[in-house]
Design an enzyme around this catalytic site. Structure first.
Site, PDB file in Angstrom:
ATOM      1  N   HIS A   1       0.873  -1.158   0.000  1.00 21.52           N
ATOM      2  CA  HIS A   1       0.000   0.000   0.000  1.00 21.52           C
ATOM      3  C   HIS A   1       0.922   1.224   0.000  1.00 21.52           C
ATOM      4  O   HIS A   1       2.039   1.162   0.503  1.00 21.52           O
ATOM      5  CB  HIS A   1      -0.837   0.086   1.282  1.00 21.52           C
ATOM      6  CG  HIS A   1      -1.705  -1.087   1.561  1.00 21.52           C
ATOM      7  ND1 HIS A   1      -1.241  -2.231   2.183  1.00 21.52           N
ATOM      8  CD2 HIS A   1      -3.006  -1.296   1.310  1.00 21.52           C
ATOM      9  CE1 HIS A   1      -2.247  -3.088   2.316  1.00 21.52           C
ATOM     10  NE2 HIS A   1      -3.318  -2.549   1.789  1.00 21.52           N
TER      11      HIS A   1
ATOM     12  N   ASP B   1       2.484   1.900   3.311  1.00 19.21           N
ATOM     13  CA  ASP B   1       3.433   0.899   3.844  1.00 19.21           C
ATOM     14  C   ASP B   1       4.857   1.372   3.605  1.00 19.21           C
ATOM     15  O   ASP B   1       5.780   0.994   4.330  1.00 19.21           O
ATOM     16  CB  ASP B   1       3.258  -0.454   3.132  1.00 19.21           C
ATOM     17  CG  ASP B   1       1.892  -1.075   3.346  1.00 19.21           C
ATOM     18  OD1 ASP B   1       1.238  -0.761   4.372  1.00 19.21           O
ATOM     19  OD2 ASP B   1       1.459  -1.847   2.470  1.00 19.21           O
TER      20      ASP B   1
ATOM     21  N   LYS C   1     -14.671  -8.599   0.265  1.00 15.38           N
ATOM     22  CA  LYS C   1     -14.666  -9.096   1.650  1.00 15.38           C
ATOM     23  C   LYS C   1     -16.049  -8.825   2.224  1.00 15.38           C
ATOM     24  O   LYS C   1     -16.621  -7.758   1.982  1.00 15.38           O
ATOM     25  CB  LYS C   1     -13.583  -8.395   2.475  1.00 15.38           C
ATOM     26  CG  LYS C   1     -13.408  -8.951   3.893  1.00 15.38           C
ATOM     27  CD  LYS C   1     -12.262  -8.275   4.622  1.00 15.38           C
ATOM     28  CE  LYS C   1     -12.056  -8.847   6.028  1.00 15.38           C
ATOM     29  NZ  LYS C   1     -10.965  -8.139   6.754  1.00 15.38           N
TER      30      LYS C   1
ATOM     31  N   GLU D   1      -9.601 -13.515  -2.227  1.00 16.00           N
ATOM     32  CA  GLU D   1      -8.780 -13.923  -1.087  1.00 16.00           C
ATOM     33  C   GLU D   1      -9.414 -15.117  -0.388  1.00 16.00           C
ATOM     34  O   GLU D   1     -10.629 -15.108  -0.102  1.00 16.00           O
ATOM     35  CB  GLU D   1      -8.583 -12.793  -0.085  1.00 16.00           C
ATOM     36  CG  GLU D   1      -7.751 -13.242   1.137  1.00 16.00           C
ATOM     37  CD  GLU D   1      -7.467 -12.176   2.146  1.00 16.00           C
ATOM     38  OE1 GLU D   1      -6.915 -11.113   1.771  1.00 16.00           O
ATOM     39  OE2 GLU D   1      -7.808 -12.382   3.333  1.00 16.00           O
TER      40      GLU D   1
ATOM     41  N   HIS E   1     -11.408 -14.273   2.847  1.00 19.44           N
ATOM     42  CA  HIS E   1     -12.617 -13.470   2.689  1.00 19.44           C
ATOM     43  C   HIS E   1     -13.795 -14.294   2.175  1.00 19.44           C
ATOM     44  O   HIS E   1     -14.904 -14.195   2.722  1.00 19.44           O
ATOM     45  CB  HIS E   1     -12.357 -12.290   1.765  1.00 19.44           C
ATOM     46  CG  HIS E   1     -11.291 -11.386   2.268  1.00 19.44           C
ATOM     47  ND1 HIS E   1     -10.804 -10.315   1.553  1.00 19.44           N
ATOM     48  CD2 HIS E   1     -10.590 -11.394   3.441  1.00 19.44           C
ATOM     49  CE1 HIS E   1      -9.867  -9.712   2.253  1.00 19.44           C
ATOM     50  NE2 HIS E   1      -9.712 -10.342   3.388  1.00 19.44           N
TER      51      HIS E   1
ATOM     52  N   ASP F   1      -5.050 -13.586  -3.501  1.00 18.33           N
ATOM     53  CA  ASP F   1      -4.522 -13.450  -2.136  1.00 18.33           C
ATOM     54  C   ASP F   1      -4.649 -14.788  -1.433  1.00 18.33           C
ATOM     55  O   ASP F   1      -5.755 -15.244  -1.104  1.00 18.33           O
ATOM     56  CB  ASP F   1      -5.322 -12.387  -1.359  1.00 18.33           C
ATOM     57  CG  ASP F   1      -4.812 -10.981  -1.618  1.00 18.33           C
ATOM     58  OD1 ASP F   1      -5.369 -10.040  -1.017  1.00 18.33           O
ATOM     59  OD2 ASP F   1      -3.872 -10.822  -2.413  1.00 18.33           O
TER      60      ASP F   1
ATOM     61  N   ASP G   1      -6.273 -14.421   8.155  1.00 15.40           N
ATOM     62  CA  ASP G   1      -5.075 -14.245   7.300  1.00 15.40           C
ATOM     63  C   ASP G   1      -3.923 -15.142   7.756  1.00 15.40           C
ATOM     64  O   ASP G   1      -2.782 -14.701   7.894  1.00 15.40           O
ATOM     65  CB  ASP G   1      -4.611 -12.778   7.309  1.00 15.40           C
ATOM     66  CG  ASP G   1      -5.608 -11.837   6.628  1.00 15.40           C
ATOM     67  OD1 ASP G   1      -5.546 -10.626   6.916  1.00 15.40           O
ATOM     68  OD2 ASP G   1      -6.431 -12.317   5.840  1.00 15.40           O
TER      69      ASP G   1
HETATM   70  C1  DIG Z   1      -6.848  -7.195   2.840  1.00 16.28           C
HETATM   71  O1  DIG Z   1      -7.131  -8.515   2.523  1.00 16.28           O
HETATM   72  C2  DIG Z   1      -6.413  -6.431   1.627  1.00 16.28           C
HETATM   73  C3  DIG Z   1      -5.373  -5.426   1.970  1.00 16.28           C
HETATM   74  O2  DIG Z   1      -4.396  -6.097   2.725  1.00 16.28           O
HETATM   75  C4  DIG Z   1      -4.835  -5.041   0.647  1.00 16.28           C
HETATM   76  O3  DIG Z   1      -5.440  -3.855   0.262  1.00 16.28           O
HETATM   77  C5  DIG Z   1      -5.259  -6.130  -0.288  1.00 16.28           C
HETATM   78  C6  DIG Z   1      -4.109  -6.500  -1.166  1.00 16.28           C
HETATM   79  O4  DIG Z   1      -3.957  -7.860  -1.312  1.00 16.28           O
HETATM   80  N1  DIG Z   1      -5.771  -7.192   0.578  1.00 16.28           N
HETATM   81 MN    MN Z   2      -6.244  -9.427   0.742  1.00 14.63          MN
HETATM   82 MN    MN Z   3      -7.793 -10.883   4.735  1.00 12.71          MN
END
Ligand code: DIG
Ligand code: MN
Ligand code: MN
Length: 387
Positions: free
Chosen positions: A52, A55, A181, A215, A218, A243, A255
């Site tokens: 990000h 970061d 998410k 992800e 999520h 992800d 996570d």
């Molecule tokens: C959360 O799952 C999100 C943030 O960490 C980021 O914006 C994105 C990038 O993989 N995943």
């Molecule tokens: Mn993510």
């Molecule tokens: Mn996550």
């Protein structure tokens, strides 16, 4: 690491750099310098680092500070052979975004979010990113009395369309990946699953340049089959990024280290991504959006990172063995019979007539065994290294 380097493993600065803070506890680890993180990633065989904006460049940095920080980071990347495949914007930490960024009711917030994202896109492109992720962490509600969901979607759409236009204007070769998410940190987050995102993408001006970044945690939080969601994204050519992590259903976004929970799902996911069953392979980065247990020190963080990659590689080996197993092939052969009437080309009166002419003994078909128990047992035995 045995990584043959055809697989690009990547980690976000926010993942291996996570100091272990949570809603109920302070940081347990020192904050690691981004350049040091890049060097460590290179040492353990990860060839990608994601970030990000904040970061790397602290919020409110001057242009000169920003340029110095970026120059140091680019040198660290070059020295370590680590690229930056993906970048994204932090539109969730600063108080201004407390009621969303692009979907906020406040036009000042929406304007601020667009400006921050343009600057963060510039940063990502400067670092070599080809994929730009949008995770709308604050794009949601606690009370839905605050806005009509249709207005939220309209504002989100205009933001993505505008930012695609910005990339065109700047000549950036960048694809956008939308990450869903269902909730957390908001009570409910708009566009809550990959399926919602895939439809939303079809409503955009530049939908060809926008895909998804599913992800594991999520979709699992939402009680969904992650492998199905990824297969749908791949089938329509929209898996632009992924992800990887692990998650137990019914919990906050954990996570966790990849493969550390539902190992069978992880096996089936790696099998899909690697194409060992004959389908097209996913050619993008294998990004671990995960972090080490809060119990760990910094050495434990790097064990966590190595574990993510090692588990992925082991599962890829197991998937190759599974799909090369003659008994598995035999059981799967039966699932690949040709259509009795090929309707893949759409409707025709001839095809309708041909379907009506077929002699199908429904009772006999219904009585046949499909062998899935043996097939799944073979999966388990391969997964356990027993074959
Ligand atoms: C959360 O799952 C999100 C943030 O960490 C980021 O914006 C994105 C990038 O993989 N995943
Ligand atoms: Mn993510
Ligand atoms: Mn996550």
């Amino acid at each position: 690491m045995t990584n043959d380097h055809s697989t690009l493993f990547s980690f976000g600065l926010w993942t291996v750099g996570n100091p272990g803070r949570d809603p109920f506890g302070h940081a347990v680890r020192p904050v690691q310098d981004p350049c040091h993180i890049v060097q460590k990633l290179g040492e353990i065989g990860a060839r990608g680092v994601n970030l990000h904006d904040e970061d790397l460049v602290p919020f409110g940095s001057s242009a000169a500070e920003r340029d110095r920080i970026v120059a140091d980071f680019k040198k660290a990347m070059a020295d370590s052979g680590v690229s930056c495949p993906m970048a994204t914007t932090n539109l969730f930490s600063q108080p201004i975004f407390k009621d969303g960024a692009f979907t906020s009711n406040d036009p000042r917030v929406r304007a601020f979010a667009l400006r921050k994202t343009m600057d963060a896109i510039d940063l990502g492109v400067e670092l070599g990113a080809r994929t730009y992720v949008f995770w709308g962490g604050r794009e949601g509600t606690e009370t839905d009395a605050c806005r009509d969901g249709r207005d939220a979607l309209a504002h989100f759409r205009e933001a993505i369309d505008f930012l695609c236009g910005y990339c065109d204007d700047q000549g950036y070769d960048l694809r956008f990946a939308l990450e869903a998410k269902p909730n957390e940190p908001r009570g409910d987050i708009y566009l809550s699953t990959t399926g919602h995102m895939l439809h939303f993408i079809s409503t955009l001006q530049h939908s060809d340049r926008v895909g998804v970044n599913p992800e594991v945690a999520h979709e699992t939080m939402a009680g969904l089959n992650f492998v199905h969601g990824v297969a749908q994204a791949m089938e329509c050519g929209k898996l632009f990024h992924i992800d990887l992590n692990a998650q137990r259903i019914g919990r906050y976004d954990q996570d966790l280290r990849f493969g550390s929970e539902d190992l069978k799902m992880a096996f089936l996911l790696v099998r899909l991504l690697e194409g060992t069953n004959g389908g097209a392979r996913y050619e993008g980065p294998r990004h671990f959006d995960a972090h080490a247990y809060r119990t760990e020190d910094v050495d434990g963080v790097w064990e966590f990172a190595k574990g993510c990659m090692r588990t992925y590689e082991l599962l890829a080996e197991r998937a190759r063995a599974f799909d090369a197993d003659p008994e598995v092939k035999g059981l799967l052969e039966a699932t690949k019979k040709p259509a009795l009437v090929d309707v893949s080309g759409g409707y025709s009166a001839e095809r309708a007539a041909a379907l009506r002419d077929l002699d199908i003994d429904a009772a006999a078909v219904g009585a046949e065994g499909l062998g899935y128990e043996r097939l799944d047992q073979l999966l388990v035995e391969h997964l356990m290294g027993a074959r």
